[in-house]
Design a protein around this motif. Structure first.
Motif, PDB file in Angstrom:
ATOM      1  N   MET A   1     -65.628 -35.172  89.722  1.00 11.49           N
ATOM      2  CA  MET A   1     -65.556 -34.482  91.270  1.00 11.49           C
ATOM      3  C   MET A   1     -65.643 -32.994  90.902  1.00 11.49           C
ATOM      4  N   THR A   2     -64.940 -32.482  89.969  1.00 12.74           N
ATOM      5  CA  THR A   2     -64.956 -31.075  89.793  1.00 12.74           C
ATOM      6  C   THR A   2     -66.298 -30.469  89.570  1.00 12.74           C
ATOM      7  N   GLN A   3     -67.131 -31.255  88.360  1.00  8.97           N
ATOM      8  CA  GLN A   3     -68.316 -30.765  87.938  1.00  8.97           C
ATOM      9  C   GLN A   3     -69.302 -30.916  89.349  1.00  8.97           C
ATOM     10  N   LEU A   4     -69.149 -32.106  89.876  1.00  8.26           N
ATOM     11  CA  LEU A   4     -70.087 -32.141  91.015  1.00  8.26           C
ATOM     12  C   LEU A   4     -69.988 -31.030  92.206  1.00  8.26           C
TER      13      LEU A   4
ATOM     14  N   ALA B   1     -72.621 -28.151  92.790  1.00 11.04           N
ATOM     15  CA  ALA B   1     -73.137 -27.784  94.182  1.00 11.04           C
ATOM     16  C   ALA B   1     -72.708 -26.701  94.922  1.00 11.04           C
ATOM     17  N   GLU B   2     -71.838 -25.935  94.233  1.00 14.60           N
ATOM     18  CA  GLU B   2     -71.265 -24.701  94.789  1.00 14.60           C
ATOM     19  C   GLU B   2     -70.353 -25.215  96.156  1.00 14.60           C
ATOM     20  N   VAL B   3     -69.694 -25.988  96.146  1.00 14.09           N
ATOM     21  CA  VAL B   3     -68.870 -26.482  97.304  1.00 14.09           C
ATOM     22  C   VAL B   3     -67.556 -26.527  97.003  1.00 14.09           C
ATOM     23  N   ASN B   4     -66.606 -26.167  97.551  1.00 10.87           N
ATOM     24  CA  ASN B   4     -65.386 -26.381  97.554  1.00 10.87           C
ATOM     25  C   ASN B   4     -64.896 -27.586  97.703  1.00 10.87           C
ATOM     26  N   ARG B   5     -63.744 -28.215  96.717  1.00 11.89           N
ATOM     27  CA  ARG B   5     -63.486 -29.405  96.711  1.00 11.89           C
ATOM     28  C   ARG B   5     -62.775 -29.918  98.160  1.00 11.89           C
TER      29      ARG B   5
ATOM     30  N   LEU C   1     -70.869 -40.584  99.352  1.00 14.47           N
ATOM     31  CA  LEU C   1     -71.914 -39.446  99.316  1.00 14.47           C
ATOM     32  C   LEU C   1     -73.220 -40.055  98.794  1.00 14.47           C
ATOM     33  N   VAL C   2     -72.898 -40.665  97.789  1.00 11.81           N
ATOM     34  CA  VAL C   2     -74.332 -41.454  97.117  1.00 11.81           C
ATOM     35  C   VAL C   2     -74.852 -42.426  98.116  1.00 11.81           C
ATOM     36  N   ASP C   3     -73.911 -43.284  98.853  1.00  9.31           N
ATOM     37  CA  ASP C   3     -74.534 -43.899  99.924  1.00  9.31           C
ATOM     38  C   ASP C   3     -75.072 -43.610 100.980  1.00  9.31           C
TER      39      ASP C   3
END
Length: 62
Positions: free
Chosen positions: A1-4, A8-12, A25-27
């Motif tokens: 999750m951290t890498q994603l 994506a330059e999005v906060n968790r 998200l993938v779905d």
């Protein structure tokens, strides 16, 4: 999750505000991709069902 989220330059926190997990998200991405493909393919649906209609519209090859 951290890498994603980093790539994506999005906060968790932002990610989890929209999705419960990566699979969700993938779905969603998969469903949106399929919908976009079907919308673009819609004008050709008749030709796929009746290829003779396409052949009749093709210019004659000399």
């Amino acid at each position: 999750m951290t890498q994603l989220t980093r790539e994506a330059e999005v906060n968790r926190i932002t990610f989890y505000a929209h999705y419960d997990n990566v699979d969700q998200l993938v779905d969603r991405l998969e469903a949106e991709s399929i919908q976009a493909f079907l919308q673009q393919a819609a004008p050709f649906e008749d030709f796929l069902r009746r290829p003779e209609a396409l052949i009749r519209r093709m210019p004659e090859v000399q």
